[in-house]
Design a protein around this motif. Structure first.
Motif, PDB file in Angstrom:
ATOM      1  N   THR A 175      47.470  11.626  -4.079  1.00  8.95           N
ATOM      2  CA  THR A 175      46.543  12.590  -3.483  1.00  8.95           C
ATOM      3  C   THR A 175      45.234  12.634  -4.259  1.00  8.95           C
ATOM      4  O   THR A 175      44.148  12.572  -3.674  1.00  8.95           O
ATOM      5  CB  THR A 175      47.179  13.993  -3.435  1.00  8.95           C
ATOM      6  N   VAL A 176      45.310  12.744  -5.575  1.00  3.75           N
ATOM      7  CA  VAL A 176      44.096  12.850  -6.389  1.00  3.75           C
ATOM      8  C   VAL A 176      43.248  11.582  -6.271  1.00  3.75           C
ATOM      9  O   VAL A 176      42.033  11.663  -6.079  1.00  3.75           O
ATOM     10  CB  VAL A 176      44.445  13.165  -7.859  1.00  3.75           C
ATOM     11  N   ASN A 177      43.869  10.421  -6.343  1.00  7.83           N
ATOM     12  CA  ASN A 177      43.092   9.178  -6.225  1.00  7.83           C
ATOM     13  C   ASN A 177      42.470   9.024  -4.844  1.00  7.83           C
ATOM     14  O   ASN A 177      41.323   8.588  -4.727  1.00  7.83           O
ATOM     15  CB  ASN A 177      43.959   7.968  -6.573  1.00  7.83           C
ATOM     16  N   ARG A 178      43.200   9.397  -3.803  1.00  5.70           N
ATOM     17  CA  ARG A 178      42.652   9.328  -2.439  1.00  5.70           C
ATOM     18  C   ARG A 178      41.437  10.245  -2.312  1.00  5.70           C
ATOM     19  O   ARG A 178      40.386   9.849  -1.792  1.00  5.70           O
ATOM     20  CB  ARG A 178      43.715   9.728  -1.416  1.00  5.70           C
ATOM     21  N   GLU A 219      49.960  24.437  -5.794  1.00  7.43           N
ATOM     22  CA  GLU A 219      49.915  24.796  -4.376  1.00  7.43           C
ATOM     23  C   GLU A 219      48.703  24.162  -3.688  1.00  7.43           C
ATOM     24  O   GLU A 219      48.809  23.635  -2.580  1.00  7.43           O
ATOM     25  CB  GLU A 219      49.877  26.324  -4.253  1.00  7.43           C
ATOM     26  N   VAL A 220      47.563  24.178  -4.361  1.00  8.56           N
ATOM     27  CA  VAL A 220      46.343  23.580  -3.809  1.00  8.56           C
ATOM     28  C   VAL A 220      46.516  22.065  -3.667  1.00  8.56           C
ATOM     29  O   VAL A 220      46.165  21.486  -2.632  1.00  8.56           O
ATOM     30  CB  VAL A 220      45.113  23.929  -4.681  1.00  8.56           C
ATOM     31  N   LEU A 221      47.069  21.411  -4.662  1.00 10.89           N
ATOM     32  CA  LEU A 221      47.289  19.962  -4.586  1.00 10.89           C
ATOM     33  C   LEU A 221      48.276  19.605  -3.484  1.00 10.89           C
ATOM     34  O   LEU A 221      48.071  18.633  -2.748  1.00 10.89           O
ATOM     35  CB  LEU A 221      47.783  19.424  -5.926  1.00 10.89           C
ATOM     36  N   ASP A 222      49.347  20.371  -3.379  1.00 13.99           N
ATOM     37  CA  ASP A 222      50.324  20.113  -2.319  1.00 13.99           C
ATOM     38  C   ASP A 222      49.693  20.307  -0.946  1.00 13.99           C
ATOM     39  O   ASP A 222      49.940  19.528  -0.026  1.00 13.99           O
ATOM     40  CB  ASP A 222      51.551  21.008  -2.487  1.00 13.99           C
ATOM     41  N   PHE A 223      48.870  21.325  -0.815  1.00 16.97           N
ATOM     42  CA  PHE A 223      48.176  21.585   0.443  1.00 16.97           C
ATOM     43  C   PHE A 223      47.236  20.425   0.773  1.00 16.97           C
ATOM     44  O   PHE A 223      47.153  19.981   1.915  1.00 16.97           O
ATOM     45  CB  PHE A 223      47.404  22.904   0.345  1.00 16.97           C
ATOM     46  N   ALA A 224      46.544  19.906  -0.242  1.00 20.09           N
ATOM     47  CA  ALA A 224      45.575  18.822  -0.040  1.00 20.09           C
ATOM     48  C   ALA A 224      46.252  17.517   0.377  1.00 20.09           C
ATOM     49  O   ALA A 224      45.609  16.651   0.962  1.00 20.09           O
ATOM     50  CB  ALA A 224      44.769  18.598  -1.310  1.00 20.09           C
ATOM     51  N   SER A 225      47.527  17.386   0.105  1.00 21.09           N
ATOM     52  CA  SER A 225      48.225  16.145   0.455  1.00 21.09           C
ATOM     53  C   SER A 225      48.539  16.055   1.938  1.00 21.09           C
ATOM     54  O   SER A 225      48.854  14.988   2.444  1.00 21.09           O
ATOM     55  CB  SER A 225      49.518  16.012  -0.361  1.00 21.09           C
ATOM     56  N   LEU A 243      37.966  24.449  -1.562  1.00 17.19           N
ATOM     57  CA  LEU A 243      37.286  23.189  -1.875  1.00 17.19           C
ATOM     58  C   LEU A 243      36.759  23.176  -3.309  1.00 17.19           C
ATOM     59  O   LEU A 243      36.786  22.143  -3.977  1.00 17.19           O
ATOM     60  CB  LEU A 243      36.163  22.921  -0.883  1.00 17.19           C
ATOM     61  N   GLN A 244      36.309  24.319  -3.796  1.00 19.43           N
ATOM     62  CA  GLN A 244      35.851  24.408  -5.179  1.00 19.43           C
ATOM     63  C   GLN A 244      37.006  24.191  -6.151  1.00 19.43           C
ATOM     64  O   GLN A 244      36.874  23.449  -7.130  1.00 19.43           O
ATOM     65  CB  GLN A 244      35.175  25.754  -5.434  1.00 19.43           C
ATOM     66  N   LEU A 245      38.148  24.829  -5.881  1.00 21.46           N
ATOM     67  CA  LEU A 245      39.328  24.642  -6.724  1.00 21.46           C
ATOM     68  C   LEU A 245      39.784  23.187  -6.695  1.00 21.46           C
ATOM     69  O   LEU A 245      40.072  22.591  -7.730  1.00 21.46           O
ATOM     70  CB  LEU A 245      40.474  25.532  -6.244  1.00 21.46           C
ATOM     71  N   LEU A 246      39.851  22.633  -5.504  1.00 21.40           N
ATOM     72  CA  LEU A 246      40.311  21.259  -5.342  1.00 21.40           C
ATOM     73  C   LEU A 246      39.374  20.291  -6.052  1.00 21.40           C
ATOM     74  O   LEU A 246      39.823  19.373  -6.755  1.00 21.40           O
ATOM     75  CB  LEU A 246      40.420  20.907  -3.855  1.00 21.40           C
ATOM     76  N   ASN A 247      38.087  20.474  -5.925  1.00 22.54           N
ATOM     77  CA  ASN A 247      37.120  19.592  -6.568  1.00 22.54           C
ATOM     78  C   ASN A 247      37.281  19.629  -8.088  1.00 22.54           C
ATOM     79  O   ASN A 247      37.215  18.589  -8.745  1.00 22.54           O
ATOM     80  CB  ASN A 247      35.700  19.966  -6.160  1.00 22.54           C
ATOM     81  N   ALA A 248      37.501  20.808  -8.648  1.00 15.71           N
ATOM     82  CA  ALA A 248      37.727  20.914 -10.095  1.00 15.71           C
ATOM     83  C   ALA A 248      39.025  20.209 -10.494  1.00 15.71           C
ATOM     84  O   ALA A 248      39.086  19.544 -11.534  1.00 15.71           O
ATOM     85  CB  ALA A 248      37.760  22.375 -10.514  1.00 15.71           C
ATOM     86  N   LEU A 249      40.049  20.327  -9.665  1.00 11.13           N
ATOM     87  CA  LEU A 249      41.326  19.690  -9.966  1.00 11.13           C
ATOM     88  C   LEU A 249      41.226  18.167  -9.958  1.00 11.13           C
ATOM     89  O   LEU A 249      41.946  17.489 -10.695  1.00 11.13           O
ATOM     90  CB  LEU A 249      42.400  20.135  -8.971  1.00 11.13           C
ATOM     91  N   LEU A 250      40.341  17.617  -9.153  1.00 10.61           N
ATOM     92  CA  LEU A 250      40.204  16.165  -9.081  1.00 10.61           C
ATOM     93  C   LEU A 250      39.760  15.559 -10.415  1.00 10.61           C
ATOM     94  O   LEU A 250      39.984  14.382 -10.668  1.00 10.61           O
ATOM     95  CB  LEU A 250      39.225  15.765  -7.976  1.00 10.61           C
ATOM     96  N   ASP A 251      39.148  16.383 -11.255  1.00  9.97           N
ATOM     97  CA  ASP A 251      38.696  15.913 -12.567  1.00  9.97           C
ATOM     98  C   ASP A 251      39.678  16.276 -13.681  1.00  9.97           C
ATOM     99  O   ASP A 251      39.401  16.015 -14.850  1.00  9.97           O
ATOM    100  CB  ASP A 251      37.317  16.494 -12.878  1.00  9.97           C
TER     101      ASP A 251
END
Length: 77
Positions: A62-65, A12-18, A43-51
């Motif tokens: 989305t992750v690469n962007r 859900e967080v990744l979809d939202f970030a897109s 933002l904390q959840l999203l930042n952790a997901l990027l790794d």
């Protein structure tokens, strides 16, 4: 759920970030309404997901962007 899968919340967080937003106010309001968390927690959840390699496999564009954006901001400091 196996270790290979992202949680429903992570997806859900990744979809939202897109999505793109007209401004931070609209995004922050939507974070509270749709995800039920504060913008800071998002933002904390999203930042952790990027790794997380699972996040990259789920939403590579989305992750690469966002990784690129994060790296640029870190270089500006």
């Amino acid at each position: 759920m196996s270790q290979e899968e992202l949680s429903a919340r992570d997806i859900e967080v990744l979809d939202f970030a897109s999505r793109t937003w007209s401004g931070p106010g609209a995004r922050d309001r939507a974070i509270r309404e749709r995800l039920g968390i504060s913008p800071t927690a998002y933002l904390q959840l999203l930042n952790a997901l990027l790794d997380d390699p699972r996040a990259l496999a789920h939403a590579p564009v989305t992750v690469n962007r966002l990784r690129t954006t994060r790296a640029e901001r870190r270089r500006e400091r």
